[in-house]
Design a protein around this motif. Structure first.
Motif, PDB file in Angstrom:
ATOM      1  N   ARG A 116     -82.508  51.176  24.820  1.00 53.41           N
ATOM      2  CA  ARG A 116     -81.558  50.482  25.694  1.00 53.41           C
ATOM      3  C   ARG A 116     -80.615  49.575  24.889  1.00 53.41           C
ATOM      4  O   ARG A 116     -80.072  48.609  25.404  1.00 53.41           O
ATOM      5  N   ARG A 117     -80.403  49.927  23.619  1.00 56.57           N
ATOM      6  CA  ARG A 117     -79.499  49.143  22.775  1.00 56.57           C
ATOM      7  C   ARG A 117     -78.063  49.241  23.291  1.00 56.57           C
ATOM      8  O   ARG A 117     -77.616  50.292  23.761  1.00 56.57           O
ATOM      9  N   THR A 143     -79.533  44.301  24.365  1.00 58.50           N
ATOM     10  CA  THR A 143     -80.203  45.379  25.093  1.00 58.50           C
ATOM     11  C   THR A 143     -79.919  45.240  26.579  1.00 58.50           C
ATOM     12  O   THR A 143     -79.519  44.174  27.056  1.00 58.50           O
TER      13      THR A 143
END
Length: 201
Positions: A116-117, A143
């Motif tokens: 989820r960067r 994130t």
């Protein structure tokens, strides 16, 4: 040095952030009510910021400051990016945009951590009536949270957890806390530095 600029944004949250960070450096004026929204159809953040800055400068005859901001999510190959405000459709509905983002990440099975960067990027263009420009940018890594957290901020703030923070989303921070580390805060401070350099030279 440019002492006063007209803001291109009609977003009160953005306008408040810009005024707060530039306080003491540049005075900002709200966009006049008679100036319509600008169609943002460029394919880059800088291109959209320039479209808005030029339109407001031409309409008012005053220096104009515009920004464009994008949220780039690695799992989505950098989307929504330049389409961040219109991710869920042309209505620019922030609630729908957040819902769309979470749904896209769920669909990909991107549930935690590095999956989820993301990063926020802001590009600023200050356009003067003589055609000269000052451009600045800023970015912050982070994130995407799995659920909405916090009631402050706007846009994707309830979902973005900056690396330089303490685990809270932007929407869980005070305005001063957010401005100290945010993409827009960094871009605005870079702009102020460039304006000061121009004045000194």
């Amino acid at each position: 040095m440019t002492d006063r600029v007209v803001l291109a944004t009609a977003n009160p949250g953005k306008a408040a952030e810009i005024a707060a960070v530039l306080a003491g450096t540049v005075e900002v004026e709200p966009r006049p009510d008679h100036v319509p929204d600008v169609v943002e159809d460029a394919d880059t953040l800088e291109g959209n910021a320039r479209l808005k800055a030029v339109a407001i400068c031409d309409a008012t005859g005053q220096p104009a400051l515009a920004d464009d901001t994008g949220l780039e999510v690695d799992a989505l190959d950098g989307a929504p990016g330049v389409r961040s405000a219109r991710f869920a459709g042309p209505e620019e509905d922030p609630v729908a945009n957040r819902r769309q983002l979470l749904a896209e990440l769920d669909r990909l099975g991107a549930t935690e951590g590095d999956q989820r960067r993301a990063r926020f990027r802001t590009v600023l263009v200050l356009r003067r009536p003589d055609g000269t420009e000052v451009i600045a940018d800023g970015a912050v890594e982070g994130t995407i949270a799995s659920e909405l957290r916090g009631g402050a901020g706007f846009g994707y703030d309830p979902l973005f957890v900056p690396d330089d923070g303490d685990g809270r989303t932007f929407a869980e921070m005070s305005a001063d806390e957010k401005n100290a580390i945010s993409h827009r805060g960094r871009a605005l401070r870079a702009l102020a530095d460039r304006l000061s350099e121009t004045e000194a030279s």
